[in-house]
Design a protein around this motif. Sequence first.
Motif: not given
Length: 641
Positions: A316-321, A354-356
């Motif tokens: 999810x954090x990778x997708x957000x990035x 930051x998300x990545x």
Amino acid sequence: MYLSLAAIRFLLSLPSALAVGLLLLPRLIGEDGGRFKPAVAALALVRAVFGFALLYVTARAIFPADRPIEFDTLWEFTVNTSVGNAWIGTQLVAFLFAALAAARLFVASDLLDQVTLWVGVVLIAIVSVTGHAIDDGLPRWTQLSFLLHTAAGLTWLGGLLGLVWWMFTARGKPPEVAAQLAERWSFIAKVAMAIVAVTGFAIAWENVGSIPNMLATPYGRMLTLKLVFLCAVLLAALALARYITRRPEGEFNFAWYSKVGAGESVFALALLSIAGYIAVITPAAHETSLYWPLPFRLSYIATWGQNPAMFSPIWWWGIAAVVLAIMAALIWWTPRTRQYRLYATPAISAAALISLSVSFATEAYTDTYDDPTQDYTAESVSRGLAHFQENCIGCHGAQGEGNGPLAKDLKNQQGLLVQPADLTAPHVGTHTIGDIFHWLTHGGQSGVMPAFREQLDVDDRWDVINFLLMMSYSNRARFMSPQPMIQWLIAPDFALIDPEENATSLFKLRGVPTLISFARCGSSNGDPTARAASVKIAHEAAKAAGVNQVTIYDAACPQEAKAREVVHPKAVETAYSVINRYPNETPSEEIEEAHFLVDRSGYIRARFRTFAPDDGNTQKLSGLAAELAREPLIEISLHSH
């Protein structure tokens, strides 16, 4: 004492840098620089006088605190040490610079001005030899980087301070003269900062050693702060450069330019003070006491490298990035939103970064990047095995597979069953050795494993970790054979018996492949005659292949088959028995016979069980040795895995 040394170095560098700046700036626009001559002479004299304070403070930092420093002691220190000799050299140049600067008060000569300027540049460059640059252990290119870094950085600082001085005192100067000076100085500043950046990277590479050390050591944290101030300097410099290119024809705002330049100078002086401090403290790469200040660290191996389940938090954090990065690009390129791109695009890009980063984040502790107090040696592994057997097998099992006799009854504080970690599983490699040290010291993550700081001292805990490093490879090591494998298993070092003292450890044999041979010719298991013949063939094969050989044989083995011997044979045999595993065979701390081929960089690449006239192993050893000898030599750390 560090602060005293740093303060003296600051007071040494600032006057000489400003003197060089005041010598350089008038030459850029053809001025005679007469109004700066008294200041240059005074600054040069101050630099020469403060040199004596540097000698005393340096000696005070080296000598015991209770030992008085008298003249005879100081003289002996000066003439008989490399630090003292370096001080003599720099002080001679300082007095030469002061003499030339004083001569300019009475003699008007362009040649004298040029010589004084270049002597001043040499003086600010060699200030580095009174710091870390004096270390003979540093590569030559690093020592040269120190000189270039100091010369470029202090020339830029002195020129900047001189420029501000010139602007504040430029009464009646035409705007075009000021603009010409600013433009020409801007070019020199860009060249100087480019040199500072390149040499600074080279120095950091040698003295910091790793990115985590930027936050985990005092040296690294000060260097990080230095980079923050450098960013502030570059922003001010950018504002000045934009003004030069956009100013109205025939105008120059002396007051505005001077104020922004003064602000840049404040940050530049902060840079100089930090540089003086980190020049006298322990470099990060040599620091043994590391403190990681963040509760997380970034790691590919511990996150994406574990193939996380689809739509887990990592995903999810990778997708957000990715989504945020696309949004930033759309705002930048879409005509309707371009009016917002100067603000929105950087902000959204920062959010994407930051998300990545969060997707790569894993738990960390204050000890995460600790350096070991015990080297990765066979002797240390053997001691670690003994500690493991005494304290750990009840839960983790004799082979570290998490199946000890107490494993089935372990519960956490919530009453939930907890399975002890399988220490031979690949997940062990996702943790740093500092993580493991933290758990041994303070207890495991689950709350079930107790702290062992009372049972095991610091060195004992690092011995256990060295054993666990070998243990983690035991499952893969079962399939080692005469077929070459990739470089992944570092051979633990051990002490050798060498009458000529040329090679006193396995590490010092690097550069040429090495065959480590174990055999118990007197064992009741197997055919003693065949084993004696095997070790003879191995010895002749190693000699014919041009590889080093180290033998750990019992007294029953033929004397003519022995090669270099080890200081602690039982410890070495015990350590290597950890990886001397075979499928469907019971592990043992005694090695009946095994031959490990180590490449010229120190990795174990193959294993031969025995040698016989007709098994082809002699030819395989010869071919593999020739192949390994052609591979490049890789400098590896004994804890790089």
